[in-house]
Enzyme design. Structure first.
Site, PDB file in Angstrom:
ATOM      1  CB  CYS A  54      19.306  -5.392   3.854  1.00 53.96           C
ATOM      2  SG  CYS A  54      17.728  -5.704   4.663  1.00 53.96           S
TER       3      CYS A  54
ATOM      4  CE1 TYR B  81      13.695   0.610   2.612  1.00 54.05           C
ATOM      5  CE2 TYR B  81      14.013   0.798   4.987  1.00 54.05           C
ATOM      6  CZ  TYR B  81      14.452   0.361   3.744  1.00 54.05           C
ATOM      7  OH  TYR B  81      15.645  -0.303   3.636  1.00 54.05           O
TER       8      TYR B  81
HETATM    9  N1  LIG Z   1      10.037  -7.108   7.415  1.00 58.52           N
HETATM   10  C1  LIG Z   1      11.204  -7.672   6.782  1.00 58.52           C
HETATM   11  C2  LIG Z   1      11.691  -6.730   5.690  1.00 58.52           C
HETATM   12  C3  LIG Z   1      12.850  -7.276   4.893  1.00 58.52           C
HETATM   13  C4  LIG Z   1      13.094  -6.460   3.609  1.00 58.52           C
HETATM   14  O1  LIG Z   1      12.229  -5.697   3.161  1.00 58.52           O
HETATM   15  N2  LIG Z   1      14.283  -6.635   2.999  1.00 58.52           N
HETATM   16  C5  LIG Z   1      14.587  -5.954   1.757  1.00 58.52           C
HETATM   17  C6  LIG Z   1      16.039  -5.498   1.699  1.00 58.52           C
HETATM   18  S1  LIG Z   1      16.352  -4.122   2.761  1.00 58.52           S
HETATM   19  C7  LIG Z   1      14.442  -6.933   0.585  1.00 58.52           C
HETATM   20  O2  LIG Z   1      15.009  -8.001   0.627  1.00 58.52           O
HETATM   21  N3  LIG Z   1      13.686  -6.537  -0.438  1.00 58.52           N
HETATM   22  C8  LIG Z   1      13.551  -7.300  -1.640  1.00 58.52           C
HETATM   23  C9  LIG Z   1      12.128  -7.251  -2.155  1.00 58.52           C
HETATM   24  O3  LIG Z   1      11.255  -6.657  -1.519  1.00 58.52           O
HETATM   25  O4  LIG Z   1      11.899  -7.850  -3.219  1.00 58.52           O
HETATM   26  C10 LIG Z   1      12.249  -7.920   7.844  1.00 58.52           C
HETATM   27  O5  LIG Z   1      12.352  -7.109   8.779  1.00 58.52           O
HETATM   28  O6  LIG Z   1      12.948  -8.921   7.773  1.00 58.52           O
END
Ligand SMILES: N[C@@H](CCC(=O)N[C@@H](CS)C(=O)NCC(=O)O)C(=O)O
Length: 353
Positions: free
Chosen positions: A89, A214
Site C-alpha cells: 500500500c 487511482y
Molecule cells: N486516505 C487513506 C487511504 C488508505 C487506503 O485506501 N488504503 C488501502 C490500501 S492501499 C486500503 O486499506 N483499502 C482497504 C479498503 O478500502 O477496504 C490514507 O492515506 O491513509
C-alpha cells in the site's frame, strides 16, 4: 448441438460486465460521471508531543483541532503506539518511510497485514492480540464500526483505540510528536519555513498523482479515465521540469512532499503504468523524475521499506476486477533503483537533512 458463438459471447459479456460494475462499485465508489471518489478516512485523532518543545515544528492547524486539550488522551510515548501496514500500500508506505527517516524503529513497532485474498480486506500476517483480520481490530477499537478498514492505521495499545487511519496525518505526527525518541531528531520533514509550499504541492500531487493513479485505474467511464490520465501526466511533466533545477520538490531539502510523491513513483512503472492504464509514459523515461526516484530510494533507511515483489503481488494478485486471471508480471527489474542518480550537486547542503 453446440450453442451459437454469438450467444456465448453475448451472455459472457453481459454476465462479466454486470459483475465488473458490481465489484467496482464496492471497491471504488464513483460519482455519477463514473469518476473514482475516495472515501474520507474515519479516524483523524492526534498524538500530541508531550511538551511543545518536543515538537519538531509548530504544526498547529495541520490536523483538525479538537478543541480541548487531548494530550491526556493520546500523549506521545515510546512503545505505546503501533503502526499497522500492508507492504503493497502506497499510503502505508509513506508512514514506513517517515518512521525510517526519523529513526523511530524502537519507539513505534510495526505490525504487518496482507490481503485476505478470498474474503477481501486485510488479515494479520501473524495473529495480533488474538485477532486474525483487520476489521476485527477496527471493531475492537470501536464496537459497531461499519466504515472501511484501511491501512495504515495508528493503534493505541494502552486504550485499544484507532488513533488515526489517514496517512497524511500520521506522517505529520511521526515527524513532530516523537522527536524525543528519534534516532535522527534533527530530521525535520515539515519545517515551518517550507510548510506553505509543502501543503500546496501536497494538495496538487495528492489529487493528480497519488490519488490520480487511482482515478485512472478505478475510472468507470472513458471520459473520467481520460481526464484523470491527462491531469496525472500534466503534473508529472511539471515535476520533471522542476526537478531539473532542484534536488527536491520544495527546494534543496527532503520534505513530506517528497515522501508522499516517492511511494507513488516507486510503484508507477511496475503497477500503475499497466494495471491502472497510466501509460502515456513510464517514470524511467523521465530523466529527472527517474533520477529523483533513485535518489530518494537510496536515502539511508528508505530502501529497506521498499518491496517491489509485495507491491506487484498485492495489486495484481488482489484487485480482482482489474486482473481476474491473477497473473503477476515479471518486470520491471528492481535493480534499476540502485543505479547512480547524480543529484547530490543540485542540493546546496549536499545532504538530505
Ligand atoms: N486516505 C487513506 C487511504 C488508505 C487506503 O485506501 N488504503 C488501502 C490500501 S492501499 C486500503 O486499506 N483499502 C482497504 C479498503 O478500502 O477496504 C490514507 O492515506 O491513509
Amino acid at each position: 448441438m453446440a450453442l451459437p458463438p454469438a450467444l456465448i459471447i453475448g451472455t459472457g459479456r453481459w454476465v462479466w460486465s454486470s459483475l465488473w460494475h458490481l465489484m467496482m462499485s464496492q471497491m471504488a465508489p464513483r460519482s455519477t460521471s463514473g469518476a473514482y471518489q475516495r472515501p474520507e478516512s474515519s479516524f483523524r485523532r492526534r498524538v500530541y508531543a508531550a511538551s511543545a518543545d518536543d515538537a519538531a515544528s509548530a504544526n498547529t492547524g495541520v490536523l483538525p483541532s479538537s478543541g480541548a486539550n487531548l494530550a491526556a488522551d493520546f500523549p506521545a510515548e515510546s512503545g505505546r503506539y503501533l503502526l499497522i501496514v500492508g507492504e503493497g500500500c502506497p499510503w502505508a508506505h509513506r508512514t514506513l518511510v517517515v518512521r525510517a527517516l526519523k529513526g523511530l524503529e524502537t519507539a513505534i513497532d510495526v505490525v504487518k497485514v496482507s490481503p485476505n485474498v478470498n474474503a477481501g480486506g486485510w488479515k494479520f500476517d501473524v495473529p495480533f492480540e488474538g485477532l486474525t483480520t483487520l476489521p476485527e481490530l477496527y471493531l475492537r477499537g470501536q464496537p459497531g464500526y461499519r466504515g472501511r478498514c484501511t491501512v495504515p492505521l495508528l493503534w493505541d495499545r494502552q486504550t485499544s483505540q484507532v488513533v488515526n487511519n489517514e496517512s497524511a496525518d500520521i506522517i505529520v505526527m511521526l515527524n513532530d510528536a516523537f522527536t524525543p525518541w528519534a534516532s535522527f531528531p534533527e530530521q525535520n520533514l515539515y519545517p515551518i519555513a517550507l510548510q506553505e509550499a509543502i501543503d500546496r504541492w501536497n494538495e496538487k500531487i495528492y489529487r493528480t498523482v497519488n490519488n490520480g493513479v487511482y482515478r485512472c485505474g478505478f475510472a468507470q467511464t472513458q471520459a473520467a479515465y481520460e481526464q484523470a490520465c491527462a491531469e496525472l501526466f500534466e503534473t508529472l511533466d511539471e515535476l520533471d521540469a522542476i526537478l531539473e533545477k532542484q534536488r527536491y520538490v520544495c527546494g534543496d531539502r527532503l520534505t513530506l512532499t517528497d515522501v508522499r510523491l516517492f511511494t507513488t513513483l516507486f510503484r508507477f512503472d511496475a503497477v500503475y503504468f499497466g494495471l491502472f492504464k497510466c501509460n502515456l509514459r513510464q517514470i524511467q523515461s523521465y530523466p529527472n523524475l527517474s533520477a529523483y526516484l533513485r535518489d530518494i530510494y537510496q536515502t539511508p533507511g528508505v530502501r529497506e521499506t521498499c518491496s517491489l515483489d509485495a507491491v506487484k503481488r498485492d495489486y495484481y494478485g488482489n484487485l480482482f476486477p482489474l486482473n481476474p486471471g491473477g497473473i503477476i508480471p515479471m518486470g520491471p527489474d528492481a535493480l534499476s533503483f540502485s543505479l547512480p542518480h547524480d543529484r547530490e550537486t543540485l542540493s546546496q547542503s549536499h545532504q538530505a537533512l
